[in-house]
Motif scaffolding. Structure first.
Motif, PDB file in Angstrom:
ATOM      1  N   TYR A  31       0.817  -1.220   0.000  1.00  9.01           N
ATOM      2  CA  TYR A  31       0.000   0.000   0.000  1.00  9.01           C
ATOM      3  C   TYR A  31       0.856   1.279   0.000  1.00  9.01           C
ATOM      4  O   TYR A  31       0.565   2.247   0.675  1.00  9.01           O
ATOM      5  N   ILE A  32       1.898   1.289  -0.805  1.00  7.95           N
ATOM      6  CA  ILE A  32       2.819   2.429  -0.848  1.00  7.95           C
ATOM      7  C   ILE A  32       2.146   3.736  -1.263  1.00  7.95           C
ATOM      8  O   ILE A  32       2.487   4.798  -0.737  1.00  7.95           O
ATOM      9  N   ALA A  33       1.195   3.691  -2.167  1.00 11.21           N
ATOM     10  CA  ALA A  33       0.526   4.935  -2.582  1.00 11.21           C
ATOM     11  C   ALA A  33      -0.205   5.554  -1.388  1.00 11.21           C
ATOM     12  O   ALA A  33      -0.119   6.759  -1.153  1.00 11.21           O
ATOM     13  N   PHE A  34      -0.900   4.727  -0.638  1.00 12.49           N
ATOM     14  CA  PHE A  34      -1.627   5.183   0.546  1.00 12.49           C
ATOM     15  C   PHE A  34      -0.659   5.741   1.582  1.00 12.49           C
ATOM     16  O   PHE A  34      -0.857   6.838   2.118  1.00 12.49           O
ATOM     17  N   ARG A  35       0.402   5.000   1.857  1.00 15.56           N
ATOM     18  CA  ARG A  35       1.381   5.434   2.863  1.00 15.56           C
ATOM     19  C   ARG A  35       2.070   6.729   2.453  1.00 15.56           C
ATOM     20  O   ARG A  35       2.289   7.619   3.273  1.00 15.56           O
ATOM     21  N   SER A  36       2.400   6.855   1.183  1.00 13.99           N
ATOM     22  CA  SER A  36       3.078   8.064   0.694  1.00 13.99           C
ATOM     23  C   SER A  36       2.169   9.281   0.743  1.00 13.99           C
ATOM     24  O   SER A  36       2.610  10.377   1.108  1.00 13.99           O
ATOM     25  N   ALA A  37       0.912   9.100   0.391  1.00 18.31           N
ATOM     26  CA  ALA A  37      -0.034  10.209   0.447  1.00 18.31           C
ATOM     27  C   ALA A  37      -0.195  10.696   1.884  1.00 18.31           C
ATOM     28  O   ALA A  37      -0.230  11.908   2.140  1.00 18.31           O
ATOM     29  N   ALA A  38      -0.271   9.763   2.829  1.00 13.70           N
ATOM     30  CA  ALA A  38      -0.396  10.135   4.241  1.00 13.70           C
ATOM     31  C   ALA A  38       0.852  10.865   4.721  1.00 13.70           C
ATOM     32  O   ALA A  38       0.759  11.896   5.403  1.00 13.70           O
ATOM     33  N   ALA A  39       2.000  10.354   4.367  1.00 14.41           N
ATOM     34  CA  ALA A  39       3.264  10.956   4.800  1.00 14.41           C
ATOM     35  C   ALA A  39       3.429  12.379   4.285  1.00 14.41           C
ATOM     36  O   ALA A  39       4.004  13.232   4.965  1.00 14.41           O
TER      37      ALA A  39
END
Length: 86
Positions: free
Chosen positions: A31-39
């Motif tokens: 879920y890198i897209a989700f994690r990156s957007a949150a970060a």
């Protein structure tokens, strides 16, 4: 795209993919897209990604890499992301 907050590009990619490709992209690299957007504080991206996930995927995305989406939102001072994810 998600990490840099490009919602228009994300939506275009979504339109071009079939459901299997969307699911693969959502789950890619834990879920890198989700994690990156949150970060990076991109609430609009998180909302869109969450909307494309079923409830089980939403939980997996939040729990990915030891709740790193939430931890990075906290570390980077993104209160709006913290509230959304909570």
């Amino acid at each position: 795209t998600a990490a840099n907050g490009h919602l228009n590009i994300l939506e275009r990619l979504y339109d071009w993919m079939d459901e299997a490709q969307v699911q693969a992209a959502l789950q890619a690299d834990d879920y890198i897209a989700f994690r990156s957007a949150a970060a990076n504080g991109h609430l609009n991206i998180l909302e869109r990604l969450y909307g494309w996930m079923d409830e089980a995927q939403q939980h997996k995305a939040l729990q990915a890499d030891g709740y790193v989406a939430f931890r990075l939102a906290v570390a980077n001072g993104h209160l709006n992301i913290m509230v959304y994810l909570y």
